[in-house]
Write a protein that holds these residues in place. Structure first.
Motif, PDB file in Angstrom:
ATOM      1  N   SER A   1     -13.624   4.852  -7.204  1.00 35.56           N
ATOM      2  CA  SER A   1     -12.346   5.400  -7.686  1.00 35.56           C
ATOM      3  C   SER A   1     -11.583   6.118  -6.579  1.00 35.56           C
ATOM      4  CB  SER A   1     -12.588   6.399  -8.830  1.00 35.56           C
ATOM      5  OG  SER A   1     -13.274   5.776  -9.866  1.00 35.56           O
TER       6      SER A   1
ATOM      7  N   PRO B   1      -3.072   5.009  -8.831  1.00 38.60           N
ATOM      8  CA  PRO B   1      -2.406   3.699  -8.720  1.00 38.60           C
ATOM      9  C   PRO B   1      -1.784   3.252 -10.029  1.00 38.60           C
ATOM     10  CG  PRO B   1      -4.804   3.488  -8.485  1.00 38.60           C
ATOM     11  CD  PRO B   1      -4.498   4.951  -8.476  1.00 38.60           C
TER      12      PRO B   1
ATOM     13  N   HIS C   1     -17.553   3.951   1.936  1.00 37.66           N
ATOM     14  CA  HIS C   1     -17.578   2.688   1.198  1.00 37.66           C
ATOM     15  C   HIS C   1     -18.920   1.981   1.346  1.00 37.66           C
ATOM     16  CE1 HIS C   1     -16.316   1.850   5.284  1.00 37.66           C
ATOM     17  NE2 HIS C   1     -16.749   0.612   5.131  1.00 37.66           N
TER      18      HIS C   1
ATOM     19  N   SER D   1       0.822  -1.225   0.000  1.00 34.32           N
ATOM     20  CA  SER D   1       0.000   0.000   0.000  1.00 34.32           C
ATOM     21  C   SER D   1       0.847   1.261   0.000  1.00 34.32           C
ATOM     22  CB  SER D   1      -0.885   0.054   1.233  1.00 34.32           C
ATOM     23  OG  SER D   1      -1.788  -0.980   1.167  1.00 34.32           O
TER      24      SER D   1
ATOM     25  N   GLN E   1     -10.634   1.707  -2.789  1.00 36.56           N
ATOM     26  CA  GLN E   1      -9.457   0.843  -2.867  1.00 36.56           C
ATOM     27  C   GLN E   1      -9.144   0.208  -1.511  1.00 36.56           C
ATOM     28  OE1 GLN E   1      -6.254   3.027  -4.885  1.00 36.56           O
ATOM     29  NE2 GLN E   1      -7.906   4.262  -5.720  1.00 36.56           N
TER      30      GLN E   1
ATOM     31  N   ASP F   1     -11.177  -2.875  -0.876  1.00 35.55           N
ATOM     32  CA  ASP F   1     -10.690  -4.095  -1.526  1.00 35.55           C
ATOM     33  C   ASP F   1      -9.424  -4.637  -0.864  1.00 35.55           C
ATOM     34  OD1 ASP F   1     -12.752  -4.502  -3.295  1.00 35.55           O
ATOM     35  OD2 ASP F   1     -11.948  -3.096  -4.766  1.00 35.55           O
ATOM     36  N   LEU F   2      -8.706  -3.784  -0.140  1.00 34.67           N
ATOM     37  CA  LEU F   2      -7.521  -4.265   0.566  1.00 34.67           C
ATOM     38  C   LEU F   2      -7.894  -4.945   1.884  1.00 34.67           C
ATOM     39  CD1 LEU F   2      -4.996  -1.302   0.168  1.00 34.67           C
ATOM     40  CD2 LEU F   2      -5.118  -3.411  -1.133  1.00 34.67           C
TER      41      LEU F   2
ATOM     42  N   GLY G   1      -8.491   5.863  -9.965  1.00 37.20           N
ATOM     43  CA  GLY G   1      -8.572   4.570  -9.286  1.00 37.20           C
ATOM     44  C   GLY G   1      -9.164   3.581 -10.254  1.00 37.20           C
ATOM     45  N   PHE G   2     -10.413   3.204 -10.013  1.00 37.97           N
ATOM     46  CA  PHE G   2     -11.094   2.309 -10.954  1.00 37.97           C
ATOM     47  C   PHE G   2     -11.247   2.992 -12.307  1.00 37.97           C
ATOM     48  CE2 PHE G   2     -15.117   1.061 -12.922  1.00 37.97           C
ATOM     49  CZ  PHE G   2     -14.827  -0.277 -13.151  1.00 37.97           C
TER      50      PHE G   2
ATOM     51  N   PRO H   1      -9.834   6.646  -2.599  1.00 39.50           N
ATOM     52  CA  PRO H   1      -9.038   5.819  -1.689  1.00 39.50           C
ATOM     53  C   PRO H   1      -9.900   4.878  -0.841  1.00 39.50           C
ATOM     54  CG  PRO H   1      -8.239   8.078  -1.679  1.00 39.50           C
ATOM     55  CD  PRO H   1      -9.486   8.072  -2.517  1.00 39.50           C
TER      56      PRO H   1
ATOM     57  N   LEU I   1      -1.582  -6.561  -2.662  1.00 37.79           N
ATOM     58  CA  LEU I   1      -2.727  -5.691  -2.405  1.00 37.79           C
ATOM     59  C   LEU I   1      -3.232  -6.082  -1.018  1.00 37.79           C
ATOM     60  CD1 LEU I   1      -4.419  -6.178  -5.890  1.00 37.79           C
ATOM     61  CD2 LEU I   1      -2.909  -4.321  -5.176  1.00 37.79           C
TER      62      LEU I   1
ATOM     63  N   LYS J   1      -2.811   6.262  -3.874  1.00 37.62           N
ATOM     64  CA  LYS J   1      -4.239   5.923  -3.979  1.00 37.62           C
ATOM     65  C   LYS J   1      -4.947   6.791  -5.024  1.00 37.62           C
ATOM     66  CE  LYS J   1      -4.048   3.013  -0.587  1.00 37.62           C
ATOM     67  NZ  LYS J   1      -2.597   2.992  -0.766  1.00 37.62           N
TER      68      LYS J   1
END
Ligand code: HEM
Length: 500
Positions: A210, A51, A231, A43, A215, A218-219, A476-477, A212, A70, A48
């Protein structure tokens, strides 16, 4: 006290060493990569907000195939056109599976076109590709729907007078309406509260995923599932969108006429009926719901975001806008709306749209892939099930494939005679077994919407072109542009488009 601190440092260092030694043994033939920390992996190596840029940077040190952690999970990154092509095309069956990330798994549970694998994915993809190809209700084709929507877009742009506005809402309404036409056979008025609610949820989800927070989820999903934060909106919105789709599917079940499909849902229901005695059939309620969800989400913001990038680039480079308008005047004129047949006679416009897609790089990390079995690749061994990231940003900005990768340059797609130059590394839709199924639909929309707008308006900004910032806000995404406003001046001889 000093003793305690020293003891703690020794203990933590020992845990780290044992952990990273354990990982090395377990993954001894993985590609190299930066050293990872327990739980948070790499990370700290990954920005973020960008990426894709961090991964490209890491590939300079570790090569085109490398490993990043990840959080607690390793992933293999493929960087640059050659590595991506070698994996997704030359070893298509090995690399052609969808890797799951926790946020996607939570929303889809493995159902639907985009998150499934194996037999399920093959059935759903084949069906969806043919449903998109044959789309139309006998009276209208997909092209007719897009041309009609382009005229509606011109009308709403006209209503802004010559005042500056942010075009996001109008453009997303237009692309969402094309997805609505495909999925449920009808469009919504731009003021319809149903459309407004749907769009605000899609918009919010794109921003969260998209960001932080997206992301981070997902971590560390187990931890974040227990914490409040933006989120959670991702999943609340996804549930609401699914409920809306469930209602639409029920209406179709109650009203659809045998053998007369009007849209994707109708075609799927017919297929469900045909396959009802086949125990291996994947044409189920769950796959119908999640496939419509996939098409709706995958098709709406992607195309709208590309158009927003396009208009921003026209503001930055007014000479590109002018050249497209001259081509429009020469090939189409003012008396009819553009159609897809015009595209091959308009190489400059076609090249500019390709360059918009390359430069905007809207899905920089691609969707995650995985390998279907333990896979040998360039001397490394990638274990079955490991996440693979075929980094599209590294292809669209590959210095070996593009003369000026960092700048917007329409000449990337023009040969010396001004004809369109096809480029192998033009992969905004990815390539191989999982490439985007909506490529043709998206390209038709980009061409018809953008040419119809520039046929009717010249767009401008209150800022000087030199002051307009076209660097991404975050990537991000999706790669997000910075917010901007434009005004549109009706072109002198632009006709008022007649409704068909
Ligand atoms: C400019 C617009 C678009 C871009 C840049 C884009 C890009 C992509 C990319 C990069 C992928 C992942 C490919 C891979 O995993 O290798 C994808 C998948 C997908 N796209 Fe698109 N897309 C666009 C528009 C659309 C549209 C309009 C639709 C629907 C009509 C659509 C439906 C899908 C679906 C269902 C998948 C999942 C395919 C699978 O998992 O097998 N996309 N897209």
């Amino acid at each position: 006290m000093e003793l305690l601190v020293t003891g703690l440092i020794i203990a933590v260092t020992a845990v780290l060493l044992v952990y990273s030694w354990g990982n090395k043994v377990k993954h001894s033939r993985l590609p190299p990569g930066p050293p990872a920390l327990p739980f948070i992996g790499n990370s700290l190596h990954i920005d973020k907000r960008a990426p894709d840029r961090s991964l490209i940077q890491l590939s300079r040190k570790y090569g085109p195939v490398f490993t990043v952690w990840l959080g607690p999970r390793p992933a293999v990154v493929l960087c640059g056109f050659e590595a991506v092509k070698e994996a997704l095309v030359n070893q298509a069956d090995d690399f052609g599976a969808r890797g799951t990330v926790p946020s996607i798994r939570k929303v889809t549970n493995g159902y639907g076109i985009a998150s499934s694998n194996g037999h399920r994915s093959r059935q759903l993809r084949t069906f969806a590709i043919s449903a998109l190809r044959d789309f139309g209700n006998g009276i209208k084709t997909l092209e007719d729907f897009i041309r009609q929507e382009a005229e509606c877009l011109v009308e709403v742009f006209k209503k802004t007078g010559e005042s500056p506005f942010d075009p996001t809402f109008q453009l997303t309404s237009a692309t969402a309406n094309i997805m609505c036409a495909i999925v449920f056979g009808n469009r919504f008025d731009y003021k319809d509260p149903k459309l407004l609610t749907l769009l605000s949820m899609i918009d919010e989800n794109m921003k969260v995923i998209s960001s932080p927070w997206g992301q981070l989820y997902d971590l560390l999903p187990n931890l974040l599932d227990r914490l409040p934060g933006p989120h959670n909106r991702l999943f609340e919105n996804a549930d609401k969108i699914k409920n809306f789709l469930r209602e639409m599917i029920q209406v179709h079940k109650d009203t659809h006429t045998e053998g007369k499909p009007q849209d994707f849902i109708d075609s799927f229901l017919i297929k469900m009926e045909e396959e009802k005695d086949n125990p291996r059939s994947e044409f189920s309620d769950e796959n119908l719901l999640l496939s419509t969800f996939n098409i709706f989400l995958a098709g709406t913001d992607t195309t709208s975001s590309t158009m927003r990038w396009g208009l921003l680039l026209f503001l930055k480079y007014p000479e590109v806008q002018e050249k497209i308008q001259s081509e429009i005047d020469r090939v189409i004129g003012m008396e009819r709306t553009p159609c897809i047949g015009d595209r091959e006679k308009m190489p400059y416009t076609n090249a500019a749209i390709h360059e918009i897609q390359r430069y905007s790089n809207i899905i920089p990390l691609n969707l995650p892939h995985t390998v279907t079995r333990d896979t040998e690749f360039r001397g490394f061994l990638i274990p079955k099930g490991m996440i693979v990231i075929p980094l599209l940003a590294s292809v669209l900005y590959d210095p070996c494939c593009w003369e000026t990768p960092e700048s917007f340059n329409v000449d990337h797609f023009l040969d010396e005679r001004g004809h369109l130059k096809e480029k192998e590394a033009f992969l905004p839709f990815s390539i191989g077994n999982r490439m985007c199924i909506g490529e043709k639909v998206a390209q038709m929309q980009l061409f018809i919407f953008l040419t119809t707008l520039l046929q009717n308006f010249t767009i401008g900004s209150l800022e000087e072109p030199s002051a307009i910032d076209i660097s991404p806000l975050s990537s991000g995404f999706s790669t997000l542009h910075r917010p901007y406003q434009l005004y549109c001046i009706p072109r002198k001889s632009a006709r008022r488009p007649a409704r068909e």
